[in-house]
Write a protein that holds these residues in place. Structure first.
Motif, PDB file in Angstrom:
ATOM      1  N   LYS A  19      11.073  17.029  20.018  1.00 48.57           N
ATOM      2  CA  LYS A  19      11.481  18.274  19.354  1.00 48.57           C
ATOM      3  C   LYS A  19      10.904  18.346  17.939  1.00 48.57           C
ATOM      4  CE  LYS A  19      15.634  21.051  18.812  1.00 48.57           C
ATOM      5  NZ  LYS A  19      17.079  21.094  19.005  1.00 48.57           N
ATOM      6  N   ASN A  20      10.881  17.207  17.244  1.00 48.93           N
ATOM      7  CA  ASN A  20      10.306  17.173  15.900  1.00 48.93           C
ATOM      8  C   ASN A  20       8.798  17.362  15.944  1.00 48.93           C
ATOM      9  OD1 ASN A  20      12.807  16.804  14.824  1.00 48.93           O
ATOM     10  ND2 ASN A  20      12.512  14.678  14.240  1.00 48.93           N
ATOM     11  N   LYS A  21       8.142  16.804  16.957  1.00 48.52           N
ATOM     12  CA  LYS A  21       6.694  16.987  17.104  1.00 48.52           C
ATOM     13  C   LYS A  21       6.357  18.464  17.262  1.00 48.52           C
ATOM     14  CE  LYS A  21       5.398  12.610  19.260  1.00 48.52           C
ATOM     15  NZ  LYS A  21       4.730  11.995  20.397  1.00 48.52           N
ATOM     16  N   LYS A  22       7.155  19.170  18.054  1.00 47.59           N
ATOM     17  CA  LYS A  22       6.913  20.598  18.263  1.00 47.59           C
ATOM     18  C   LYS A  22       7.157  21.393  16.986  1.00 47.59           C
ATOM     19  CE  LYS A  22       7.840  20.559  23.188  1.00 47.59           C
ATOM     20  NZ  LYS A  22       8.712  21.009  24.273  1.00 47.59           N
ATOM     21  N   THR A  23       8.148  20.995  16.219  1.00 48.43           N
ATOM     22  CA  THR A  23       8.428  21.676  14.954  1.00 48.43           C
ATOM     23  C   THR A  23       7.273  21.483  13.981  1.00 48.43           C
ATOM     24  OG1 THR A  23      10.796  21.341  15.264  1.00 48.43           O
ATOM     25  CG2 THR A  23      10.053  21.860  13.040  1.00 48.43           C
ATOM     26  N   ILE A  24       6.745  20.272  13.916  1.00 50.12           N
ATOM     27  CA  ILE A  24       5.610  19.991  13.030  1.00 50.12           C
ATOM     28  C   ILE A  24       4.396  20.798  13.457  1.00 50.12           C
ATOM     29  CG2 ILE A  24       3.971  18.185  12.372  1.00 50.12           C
ATOM     30  CD1 ILE A  24       6.416  16.259  12.374  1.00 50.12           C
ATOM     31  N   GLU A  25       4.158  20.873  14.753  1.00 53.57           N
ATOM     32  CA  GLU A  25       3.036  21.661  15.257  1.00 53.57           C
ATOM     33  C   GLU A  25       3.241  23.151  14.969  1.00 53.57           C
ATOM     34  OE1 GLU A  25       0.820  22.469  19.486  1.00 53.57           O
ATOM     35  OE2 GLU A  25       1.799  20.532  19.182  1.00 53.57           O
ATOM     36  N   ALA A  26       4.474  23.618  15.068  1.00 54.33           N
ATOM     37  CA  ALA A  26       4.775  25.026  14.789  1.00 54.33           C
ATOM     38  C   ALA A  26       4.551  25.363  13.314  1.00 54.33           C
ATOM     39  CB  ALA A  26       6.208  25.337  15.187  1.00 54.33           C
TER      40      ALA A  26
END
Length: 60
Positions: A19-26
């Motif tokens: 979930k944090n990886k997706k937030t960073i990518e976003a």
């Protein structure tokens, strides 16, 4: 309070919660050391707070 903030990825996302990886990518951060300028609004502040151990934030 500044209108924009500079967000820099300072720690690798290897081993991070997906979930944090997706937030960073976003946030637009793809590589270590990459910096992006984002609007300083509630959505950006919330996303940055969520991934605070991985990023450095500066007001522009």
């Amino acid at each position: 309070m500044a209108d924009r903030v500079k967000v820099t990825l300072i720690k690798s996302t290897i081993g991070a919660v997906p979930k944090n990886k997706k937030t960073i990518e976003a946030l637009g951060l793809t590589k270590l050391g990459k910096t992006v300028e984002l609007p300083n609004n509630a959505a950006t502040q919330g996303a940055v707070r969520k991934v605070a151990p991985y990023v450095k934030v500066e007001e522009v």
